[in-house]
Design a protein around this motif. Sequence first.
Motif, PDB file in Angstrom:
ATOM      1  N   ALA A 273       0.791  -1.216   0.172  1.00 48.95           N
ATOM      2  CA  ALA A 273      -0.022   0.048   0.009  1.00 48.95           C
ATOM      3  C   ALA A 273       0.708   1.254   0.084  1.00 48.95           C
ATOM      4  O   ALA A 273       0.632   2.461  -0.722  1.00 48.95           O
ATOM      5  N   ILE A 274       2.033   1.233   0.907  1.00 49.84           N
ATOM      6  CA  ILE A 274       2.781   2.494   0.731  1.00 49.84           C
ATOM      7  C   ILE A 274       3.688   2.758  -0.433  1.00 49.84           C
ATOM      8  O   ILE A 274       3.741   3.680  -0.803  1.00 49.84           O
ATOM      9  N   GLN A 275       3.839   1.469  -1.304  1.00 49.59           N
ATOM     10  CA  GLN A 275       4.658   1.780  -2.756  1.00 49.59           C
ATOM     11  C   GLN A 275       3.481   2.156  -3.514  1.00 49.59           C
ATOM     12  O   GLN A 275       3.896   3.176  -4.229  1.00 49.59           O
ATOM     13  N   GLU A 276       2.385   1.665  -3.530  1.00 50.84           N
ATOM     14  CA  GLU A 276       1.248   2.295  -4.308  1.00 50.84           C
ATOM     15  C   GLU A 276       1.037   3.630  -4.174  1.00 50.84           C
ATOM     16  O   GLU A 276       1.386   4.238  -5.088  1.00 50.84           O
ATOM     17  N   LEU A 277       1.253   4.009  -2.881  1.00 53.34           N
ATOM     18  CA  LEU A 277       0.830   5.554  -2.787  1.00 53.34           C
ATOM     19  C   LEU A 277       1.959   6.465  -3.052  1.00 53.34           C
ATOM     20  O   LEU A 277       1.879   7.472  -3.939  1.00 53.34           O
ATOM     21  N   ASN A 436      -0.492   8.392   9.774  1.00 51.19           N
ATOM     22  CA  ASN A 436       0.838   8.716  10.081  1.00 51.19           C
ATOM     23  C   ASN A 436       1.827   8.123   9.485  1.00 51.19           C
ATOM     24  O   ASN A 436       2.800   8.739   8.708  1.00 51.19           O
ATOM     25  N   GLU A 437       1.582   6.880   9.810  1.00 51.46           N
ATOM     26  CA  GLU A 437       2.761   5.800   9.577  1.00 51.46           C
ATOM     27  C   GLU A 437       2.911   5.695   7.851  1.00 51.46           C
ATOM     28  O   GLU A 437       3.907   5.527   7.197  1.00 51.46           O
ATOM     29  N   VAL A 438       1.735   5.509   7.199  1.00 50.77           N
ATOM     30  CA  VAL A 438       1.719   5.469   5.862  1.00 50.77           C
ATOM     31  C   VAL A 438       2.146   6.498   4.958  1.00 50.77           C
ATOM     32  O   VAL A 438       2.882   6.387   4.180  1.00 50.77           O
ATOM     33  N   GLU A 439       1.737   7.728   5.688  1.00 48.51           N
ATOM     34  CA  GLU A 439       2.240   9.004   5.047  1.00 48.51           C
ATOM     35  C   GLU A 439       3.759   9.083   5.094  1.00 48.51           C
ATOM     36  O   GLU A 439       4.261   9.373   4.094  1.00 48.51           O
ATOM     37  N   ALA A 440       4.269   8.832   6.455  1.00 51.10           N
ATOM     38  CA  ALA A 440       5.889   8.999   6.501  1.00 51.10           C
ATOM     39  C   ALA A 440       6.555   7.983   5.538  1.00 51.10           C
ATOM     40  O   ALA A 440       7.687   8.405   4.988  1.00 51.10           O
TER      41      ALA A 440
END
Length: 579
Positions: A273-277, A436-440
């Motif tokens: 999910a973080i890579q997608e974002l 917050n963690e996903v954004e960081a």
Amino acid sequence: MPRENSQMSNPNKQNTTTLPVNEKSPAQRTPSIGEKAWEEKTLAPVLSKSPERHAEFTTISGHPIRRLYTEADLSGWNAETDLGYPGDPPYTRGIHSTMHRGRLWTMRQFAGFGAAEDTNQRFRYLLAQGQTGLSTAFDLPTLMGYDSDHPLSEGEVGKCGVAISSLADMEVLFDQIPLANVTTSMTINSPAAVIWAMYLAVAEKQGADWKKISGTLQNDILKEYIAQKEYIYPPEPSMRLVIDTFEFAVKQTPKFNPISISGYHIREAGSTAIQELAFTLRDGMEYVEWALRRGMTVDDFGPQLSFFFNAHSDFFEEIAKYRAARRIWHKAMTERYGSKNPRTWALRFHSQTAGCSLTAQQPYNNVVRTALQALSAVLGGTQSLHTNSLDEAWALPTEFAATIALRTQQIIAHETGVTNTVDPLGGSYFVEALTNEVEAGAWDYIRKIDSMGGMVAAVERSYPQREIAEASYRYQMELDKKEKIMVGVNDFVSDEKPLEILQIDETVAHRQGERLRKLRAERSQGEVNRTLTALRKATHGKDNLMPSIYAAVKAYATLGEICDAMRDTFGTYEEVAIT
């Protein structure tokens, strides 16, 4: 043809790689006295008698998840500045003040198969069933810029979407569908400028005002190099075509989005999910920077940028991803690019439930998966939504399956109550901490790509491709070891009856071949030759190519002929293997 090198690393070009000044990392956790007492008096005795099911819990992407979230997980978090209010920066709670209380999301079911008349019939059926926007799937030859009768099209005509080879096909596709009154999304990338020109020609023929028609062109070539691999030209000329559509849209179609910057396919390729974002938003920044170098200002085209995200299976991770996306885009637009227009700041997105989560085994389980994924997109604040059909691991959807998928959206909208209040999960310790963690994590990836000279340079180094491949491999290993469970696939397996599926046979190719033969016999070949010659000449200059493409389309030059005219100048792209 040789692969062209991009010029992104040229130090003489404008480079905007400064991170927003208020980028935050998750704060250190200091539990309260009450939480410590709970751990000692309540939790510890339970754990000593009955250990938890796993030593560690993670999201589907592998992101660690704590047992309990409290105020300690939001140290330094400020509700006024980090959460805010709906319709206000940083848009954590949504880009509209009333969200779905005021207007439901557009129910835009992805559809396309066979020849243009087949898909036209499906479009009209879905609209009659309450669908509120169109979304067009094209077949593989169309996606790759080949006519239906090209030798490389054999066996693929109409199989994964509708076959469109000329303006004549597009006229049939939208027959009796007033383009002035319906929004249309078109999932097309490398030949996007050509397909869009055909759509505009149909709109003109219907008497629709270009200034008023609305819809979205996917047109996201960067994600093709990263994930989906349906590219034609090298990065430099491909990006030129994208920015040409930006310029044209700003002047000619102010309500039409010339791009949908797409994380969906990045996630389908196996990303987290973080890579997608991160990769999606950095792609968006790349388009902004190329448009700025063209001489446009960010607030000229920014309001017409749109996004497309996956709605995957980990419910809360997906909601956190959408919330983080809006915050990151707001920061980037205001602090990185100096936008003054709130319409540029507000990230608008379409979402689609995860095709890669659909299983051929026990396909009716897919109805449940899709419903929960769609619910996460709604709670995450989507503006538009497609719900996958239960049979898509087998074939393109039947009318029966497509109707259930549409009904899923309608039930969420009208029966669950989740649209009655704005952002009902706002303020949740877990949701806010995960956001917050996903954004960081996303900013960390963006920083790495900046250091490489931008996304085109990163793609040429295979950086995002490698990151996705490794993430996909890790997840497959987790499935193989049953560390992650996919119901009906690696656990809870049972016998099942086969589905009735939609069959697309070779009669579609025969119909398309006959239509092309008739078209070539009846059109003015002299006018086709003249417009194609003018297009080839334009590719050697710096003028916007959309007028030349539109002229060729109006002369009934075919998709393949127009793409070949540009292939003559631009060449074709060959990917460097990931090692």
